[in-house]
Design an enzyme around this catalytic site. Structure first.
Site, PDB file in Angstrom:
ATOM      1  N   ASN A  22       0.674  -1.170  -0.034  1.00 53.27           N
ATOM      2  CA  ASN A  22      -0.108  -0.154  -0.073  1.00 53.27           C
ATOM      3  C   ASN A  22       0.973   1.198   0.028  1.00 53.27           C
ATOM      4  OD1 ASN A  22      -3.029  -0.601   0.093  1.00 53.27           O
ATOM      5  ND2 ASN A  22      -2.553  -1.937   1.537  1.00 53.27           N
ATOM      6  N   MET A  92       0.825  -2.077  12.305  1.00 50.77           N
ATOM      7  CA  MET A  92       0.122  -2.677  13.273  1.00 50.77           C
ATOM      8  C   MET A  92       0.159  -2.495  14.571  1.00 50.77           C
ATOM      9  SD  MET A  92      -1.192  -4.583  10.901  1.00 50.77           S
ATOM     10  CE  MET A  92      -1.772  -6.275  11.068  1.00 50.77           C
ATOM     11  N   HIS A 111      -8.180  -0.987   6.271  1.00 51.06           N
ATOM     12  CA  HIS A 111      -8.473  -2.382   6.991  1.00 51.06           C
ATOM     13  C   HIS A 111      -8.959  -3.065   6.045  1.00 51.06           C
ATOM     14  CE1 HIS A 111      -9.219  -4.599  10.789  1.00 51.06           C
ATOM     15  NE2 HIS A 111     -10.289  -4.580  10.067  1.00 51.06           N
ATOM     16  N   GLU A 176      -7.480  -2.923  -2.233  1.00 51.57           N
ATOM     17  CA  GLU A 176      -6.971  -1.983  -1.247  1.00 51.57           C
ATOM     18  C   GLU A 176      -6.123  -0.699  -2.171  1.00 51.57           C
ATOM     19  OE1 GLU A 176      -4.889  -3.225   2.229  1.00 51.57           O
ATOM     20  OE2 GLU A 176      -6.068  -4.888   2.355  1.00 51.57           O
TER      21      GLU A 176
HETATM   22  C1  GAR Z   1      -3.284  -4.713   4.233  1.00 46.79           C
HETATM   23  O1  GAR Z   1      -4.265  -5.833   3.828  1.00 46.79           O
HETATM   24  C2  GAR Z   1      -3.767  -3.811   5.090  1.00 46.79           C
HETATM   25  O2  GAR Z   1      -5.243  -3.894   5.011  1.00 46.79           O
HETATM   26  C3  GAR Z   1      -3.819  -4.595   6.497  1.00 46.79           C
HETATM   27  O3  GAR Z   1      -2.259  -5.123   6.421  1.00 46.79           O
HETATM   28  C4  GAR Z   1      -1.893  -5.512   5.117  1.00 46.79           C
HETATM   29  C5  GAR Z   1      -0.483  -4.700   4.778  1.00 46.79           C
HETATM   30  O4  GAR Z   1      -0.297  -4.817   3.358  1.00 46.79           O
HETATM   31  N1  GAR Z   1      -3.678  -3.671   7.592  1.00 46.79           N
HETATM   32  C6  GAR Z   1      -4.053  -4.311   8.766  1.00 46.79           C
HETATM   33  O5  GAR Z   1      -4.412  -5.212   9.054  1.00 46.79           O
HETATM   34  C7  GAR Z   1      -4.265  -3.092   9.673  1.00 46.79           C
HETATM   35  N2  GAR Z   1      -5.059  -3.437  10.968  1.00 46.79           N
HETATM   36  P1  GAR Z   1       0.915  -4.077   2.814  1.00 46.79           P
HETATM   37  O6  GAR Z   1       1.897  -3.889   3.811  1.00 46.79           O
HETATM   38  O7  GAR Z   1       1.359  -4.894   1.659  1.00 46.79           O
HETATM   39  O8  GAR Z   1       0.485  -2.590   2.476  1.00 46.79           O
END
Ligand code: GAR
Length: 189
Positions: A22, A92, A111, A176
């Site tokens: 992201n 996190m 999320h 996302e």
């Molecule tokens: C994503 O799916 C995001 O929505 C989730 O972690 C992943 C990160 O992916 N976030 C959470 O669970 C927050 N509570 P990324 O590091 O590849 O962006």
């Protein structure tokens, strides 16, 4: 929300903990002309976050804090860097009430569920276990209550009989990457 727009792009920090897909996507979005934000700082709670590589790749300042009694230092850094907006992207850690108050209405998060369903962790497992027909992702404002701030945008994704939590995570992540920039555009336009 108080309008932050002007001629210049809004200085933004992205907070991460992991892969940073992201983050990479938001950086790319920030570089297009119509983006209201620029990414000026990347903050991680761990030096193990793979996403830190994008700081080097895109020449963006990065900083690692363990988020244990370091929030004051982080706030000082944000002030020094003139950061006005924060995007949490796979971050996190839970920010303190005091921290959130200092950036009231200026922190957003993505999320991987259709909030208010499945706050917290293991969202995809829960959706599969409960035989949900749909999963999804949500961009929302960050408030002192976990995953409960006002929803900005949400995307629904069909769960098929063949899906497991891994395939679902992949499908949701792809969405996302569309949803986060769309939510940022929605906020500032
Ligand atoms: C994503 O799916 C995001 O929505 C989730 O972690 C992943 C990160 O992916 N976030 C959470 O669970 C927050 N509570 P990324 O590091 O590849 O962006």
């Amino acid at each position: 929300m108080e309008k932050l727009t002007g001629l210049k792009k809004i200085k933004t920090a992205v907070f991460i903990s992991g892969t940073g897909s992201n983050l990479k996507n938001i950086i790319k979005f920030s570089k297009i002309k119509k983006s209201p934000i620029s990414i000026d700082l990347i903050v991680s709670n761990t030096n193990q976050a793979k996403g830190l590589i994008f700081a080097d790749q895109f020449k963006i300042k990065k900083k690692i804090f363990n988020f244990r009694n370091t929030e004051k230092k982080i706030l000082l850094l944000l002030k020094k860097e003139k950061i006005k907006f924060i995007c949490l992207a796979g971050f996190m850690k839970i920010l303190s009430k005091e921290f959130i108050k200092k950036f009231d209405g200026k922190i957003i998060n993505i999320h991987p569920s259709l909030l208010p369903k499945y706050k917290g962790l293991n969202t995809h497992n829960s959706a599969i276990k409960n035989k949900d027909k749909f999963a999804g992702c949500t961009v929302h404002y960050v408030t002192a209550t976990l995953d409960s701030g006002k929803i900005i945008l949400q995307k629904r994704i069909k769960i098929t009989a063949r899906d497991n939590s891994t395939s679902l995570a992949t499908k949701v992540l792809k969405q996302e990457h569309k949803l986060y920039p769309a939510a940022i555009m929605k906020i500032f336009n």
